[in-house]
Motif scaffolding. Structure first.
Motif, PDB file in Angstrom:
ATOM      1  N   ASP A 262      17.345  41.546  27.289  1.00  0.00           N
ATOM      2  CA  ASP A 262      16.744  40.661  26.287  1.00  0.00           C
ATOM      3  C   ASP A 262      15.550  41.327  25.620  1.00  0.00           C
ATOM      4  O   ASP A 262      14.476  40.727  25.476  1.00  0.00           O
ATOM      5  CB  ASP A 262      16.318  39.346  26.942  1.00  0.00           C
ATOM      6  CG  ASP A 262      17.489  38.564  27.479  1.00  0.00           C
ATOM      7  OD1 ASP A 262      18.569  38.672  26.895  1.00  0.00           O
ATOM      8  OD2 ASP A 262      17.323  37.868  28.495  1.00  0.00           O
ATOM      9  N   SER A 302      16.410  33.443  18.507  1.00  0.00           N
ATOM     10  CA  SER A 302      17.135  33.822  19.713  1.00  0.00           C
ATOM     11  C   SER A 302      17.843  32.626  20.326  1.00  0.00           C
ATOM     12  O   SER A 302      18.994  32.728  20.764  1.00  0.00           O
ATOM     13  CB  SER A 302      16.179  34.457  20.718  1.00  0.00           C
ATOM     14  OG  SER A 302      16.848  34.824  21.893  1.00  0.00           O
ATOM     15  N   ARG A 303      17.168  31.476  20.358  1.00  0.00           N
ATOM     16  CA  ARG A 303      17.796  30.271  20.915  1.00  0.00           C
ATOM     17  C   ARG A 303      18.993  29.846  20.067  1.00  0.00           C
ATOM     18  O   ARG A 303      20.025  29.423  20.595  1.00  0.00           O
ATOM     19  CB  ARG A 303      16.777  29.138  21.008  1.00  0.00           C
ATOM     20  CG  ARG A 303      15.781  29.297  22.147  1.00  0.00           C
ATOM     21  CD  ARG A 303      15.068  27.982  22.415  1.00  0.00           C
ATOM     22  NE  ARG A 303      14.256  27.576  21.287  1.00  0.00           N
ATOM     23  CZ  ARG A 303      12.985  27.874  21.139  1.00  0.00           C
ATOM     24  NH1 ARG A 303      12.369  28.605  22.064  1.00  0.00           N
ATOM     25  NH2 ARG A 303      12.307  27.444  20.099  1.00  0.00           N
ATOM     26  N   ASN A 305      20.820  31.835  18.255  1.00  0.00           N
ATOM     27  CA  ASN A 305      21.874  32.806  18.508  1.00  0.00           C
ATOM     28  C   ASN A 305      22.561  32.541  19.840  1.00  0.00           C
ATOM     29  O   ASN A 305      23.780  32.693  19.960  1.00  0.00           O
ATOM     30  CB  ASN A 305      21.311  34.231  18.473  1.00  0.00           C
ATOM     31  CG  ASN A 305      20.983  34.695  17.067  1.00  0.00           C
ATOM     32  OD1 ASN A 305      21.447  34.107  16.088  1.00  0.00           O
ATOM     33  ND2 ASN A 305      20.174  35.719  16.953  1.00  0.00           N
ATOM     34  N   GLU A 306      21.781  32.151  20.854  1.00  0.00           N
ATOM     35  CA  GLU A 306      22.386  31.826  22.146  1.00  0.00           C
ATOM     36  C   GLU A 306      23.300  30.619  22.025  1.00  0.00           C
ATOM     37  O   GLU A 306      24.347  30.555  22.674  1.00  0.00           O
ATOM     38  CB  GLU A 306      21.297  31.563  23.190  1.00  0.00           C
ATOM     39  CG  GLU A 306      20.649  32.818  23.741  1.00  0.00           C
ATOM     40  CD  GLU A 306      21.661  33.741  24.396  1.00  0.00           C
ATOM     41  OE1 GLU A 306      22.559  33.247  25.121  1.00  0.00           O
ATOM     42  OE2 GLU A 306      21.571  34.959  24.181  1.00  0.00           O
ATOM     43  N   LYS A 309      26.364  31.880  20.411  1.00  0.00           N
ATOM     44  CA  LYS A 309      27.125  32.636  21.398  1.00  0.00           C
ATOM     45  C   LYS A 309      27.900  31.693  22.321  1.00  0.00           C
ATOM     46  O   LYS A 309      29.052  31.957  22.657  1.00  0.00           O
ATOM     47  CB  LYS A 309      26.183  33.516  22.229  1.00  0.00           C
ATOM     48  CG  LYS A 309      25.694  34.770  21.530  1.00  0.00           C
ATOM     49  CD  LYS A 309      24.859  35.612  22.480  1.00  0.00           C
ATOM     50  CE  LYS A 309      24.390  36.897  21.819  1.00  0.00           C
ATOM     51  NZ  LYS A 309      23.636  37.760  22.765  1.00  0.00           N
ATOM     52  N   ASP A 430      28.636  38.879  23.994  1.00  0.00           N
ATOM     53  CA  ASP A 430      27.534  39.100  24.936  1.00  0.00           C
ATOM     54  C   ASP A 430      26.541  40.135  24.420  1.00  0.00           C
ATOM     55  O   ASP A 430      25.331  40.025  24.651  1.00  0.00           O
ATOM     56  CB  ASP A 430      28.080  39.554  26.292  1.00  0.00           C
ATOM     57  CG  ASP A 430      28.804  38.433  27.017  1.00  0.00           C
ATOM     58  OD1 ASP A 430      28.543  37.262  26.683  1.00  0.00           O
ATOM     59  OD2 ASP A 430      29.630  38.732  27.898  1.00  0.00           O
TER      60      ASP A 430
END
Length: 602
Positions: A262, A302-303, A305-306, A309, A430
């Motif tokens: 990360d 980032s959140r 994108n998670e 994902k 991932d």
């Protein structure tokens, strides 16, 4: 990480000359607990973000323009009624508490100039943003309303008296060292120094307490009982630097990033470099506001994108489970059909021994002439059929089994190829690091029919509008070997195709982990080079392993060949290639070598 008191002090010291004197042009509430004030001053426009969320309460200037709801919330309408067109005349912090008061001067309903206070309380899950009439100290509204059913201390409702959050009864800044030590030593000696500082003194967060202990050259878990006078003296000096002489401290803002996988996720922001974050990747910013904005923006990205994902993983996982079930059915069908192939021999044995068969027989024992020892074989018969019909019955069963295998084997191969392909997609998800890469994978899932084009209208519209502006593609990872040579690593299937078929030259070296989903790796070579040096080859192979499903494994086989040897079968899915001439090596990458290579990313 929370916006603690001392960081907030330096942030407000930076923002005050910028904000005071600006006019509030528009007010927006894009999220349930977040308000944006669009400010106007001569020659510039600003956007002030005020967030009262439980995990991200803060205020800072930002350039991020979020989508607003169709109908503005009630709190937004109240703010517009009282504050739009008003002038910010002050911004202050309540001592070392995390309570910020924004004072706005505007005309009231009677046309008279009046002051209003917009109070941001940063208190974790109890954070709030409250509009108050300072003349009467009456609450006009709060972004979070609650009554005495939720809080015995106060109510946050329109028309109620504004009461400050309850005091934590901590000691204010103590400038006398002896008095400071007496306060410290009055606490139970079996407690950790970090906990003592947080519980005793106003304005000290857990992060700041750790910093004070480290700057006093003490261990983080040291107990108060184990500290001597010299230790406490050094601790007081660190305390004085941060809290007593805070007005003299020049800000040197930093954003720290997490290590390992990360690496793009911010770990913390500070107004000066902190000892406790030494060893983490550091990015300095010209202003503390930029550091705060960068930290929260990147974490929010980032959140998101998670979350993307997770959605993409579910699509891939669902199809993988469905395909694996089909593969099991095909395997069982072929296994059962394999048993039917034995009936060919039984039919041939019956044909060769027709003379032994007579009507009404239920079985016959004959010699197996295909066996070296001519072992006897007992064959079951249908007593209602003749000998030749019994033989034909076995031939038909054999032919049916043969046809089943012939039709099922291509289906099984296709299912296994699809499962391998879905594993490459899962790996790409991932390893994706930004929105562009995730959009490429999303588009690939649409192109391959795993997602309907009508399934996600929001993403489709967003992608179409982005495509009108420009055709943006993710770029490959670029690393440097120990010899200084460039190594290119694909990020997903579409990029693997672009890297291998468009960007690489026929003479370049191509690497991939053998029979395992992973990235295409390219080592550009000059015209007079057939292979790179050994260090570059080993580094490229290590990166091929790291960006594959074999990450963390030992003795991993890596194939390498020249790009001219790579072929893409007709109709093959993205990222799928074949090759015949290649070399291989077995490698167990060292963690230190991987860290060194990742640190060279361009």
């Amino acid at each position: 990480m929370a916006l603690d008191s001392i960081t907030l002090y330096h942030l407000l010291k930076e923002l005050e000359p910028v904000l005071v004197g600006t006019r509030i042009d528009k007010i927006q509430q894009p999220e349930k607990e977040e308000v944006h004030l669009l400010l106007r001053s001569p020659g510039k426009n600003l956007r002030l973000l005020l967030n009262a969320g439980s995990t991200s309460a803060r205020l800072h200037l930002t350039e991020q323009n979020k989508k607003n709801p169709v109908s503005p919330p009630m709190f937004c309408m109240i703010l517009r009624k009282h504050l739009e067109g008003g002038k910010i005349i002050g911004i202050s912090q309540s001592g070392l508490e995390r309570i910020i008061t924004l004072t706005v001067q505007n005309y009231n309903e009677r046309g008279d100039l009046q002051d209003y206070q917009l109070i941001l309380e940063i208190m974790g899950k109890h954070s709030n943003l409250i509009l108050v009439d300072p003349q009467t100290n009456i609450i006009l509204d709060g972004i979070r309303r609650y009554s005495h059913l939720l809080s015995r201390h106060r109510e946050v409702l329109p028309g109620r008296l504004y009461i400050s959050p309850p005091s934590q009864h901590k000691a204010e800044a103590v400038s006398d060292e002896q008095k400071w030590m007496s306060v410290i030593l009055g606490y139970p000696l079996d407690r950790k120094v970090c906990d003592v500082l947080v519980n005793l003194f106003d304005g000290i967060s857990p992060e700041l307490a750790k910093e004070l202990v480290l700057r006093a050259c003490l261990e983080l878990d040291v107990l108060l009982d184990n500290c001597g006078q010299i230790d406490l003296s050094r601790l007081f000096q660190a305390y004085s630097f941060f809290l007593l002489a805070k007005q003299d401290t020049a800000a040197d803002p930093c954003v720290y990033y997490q290590s390992g996988r990360d690496k793009n996720m911010p770990a913390a922001f500070t107004f000066i470099p902190y000892v406790q974050y030494e060893g983490l990747k550091l990015q300095k910013t010209p202003f503390l506001n930029d550091a705060v904005d960068l930290y929260y923006t990147q974490r929010m990205t980032s959140r998101k994108n998670e979350s993307k994902k997770g959605s993409l993983r579910k699509v891939v996982q669902d199809h993988f489970v469905h395909t694996s079930k089909k593969d099991v059915i095909y395997c069982d069908t072929i296994a059962k059909a394999q048993k039917g192939l034995e009936y060919q021999k039984l039919g041939e044995l019956l044909t060769a021994n027709l003379y032994q068969l007579s009507p009404g027989m239920k079985e016959v024992t004959v010699e197996d002439y295909t066996d070296p020892d001519y072992k006897p074989v007992t064959i079951a018969l249908d007593s209602n059929l003749t000998g030749i019909d019994n033989a034909q019955r076995y031939y038909k069963t054999y032919n049916k089994a043969k046809a089943t295998i012939r039709k099922t084997e291509p289906l099984q191969e296709a299912a296994q190829e699809e499962m391998n392909y879905l594993q490459t997609l899962a790996l790409s998800i991932d390893q994706a690091e930004d929105d562009i890469e995730l959009n490429e994978i999303y588009q690939e899932l649409i192109d391959q029919g795993y997602i309907s084009k009508k399934q996600d209208k929001h993403v489709t519209k967003k992608k179409q509008s982005a495509g009108k502006e420009q055709n943006s593609f993710s770029q490959p990872h670029v690393y440097l070997s120990r010899s200084g040579k460039t190594i290119l690593v694909g990020r997903n299937n579409k990029q693997n195709d672009r890297l291998t078929w468009r960007e690489a030259r026929p003479s370049d070296l191509w690497l991939h982990v053998k029979n395992i989903p992973g990235s295409h790796v390219i080592v550009p070579l000059t015209e007079d080079e057939e292979f790179p040096d050994d260090n570059t080859l080993l580094d490229a192979a290590a990166l091929a392993i790291y960006f594959s499903q074999a990450r963390g494994s030992t003795h991993v086989p890596v194939d390498y060949t020249h790009v001219r040897q790579i072929k893409k079968p007709r109709g093959a899915k993205p990222g799928m290639v074949v090759y015949e001439q290649n070399w291989s090596l077995l490698l167990t990458p060292e963690p230190d070598a991987i860290e060194r290579l990742l640190a060279t990313e361009q």
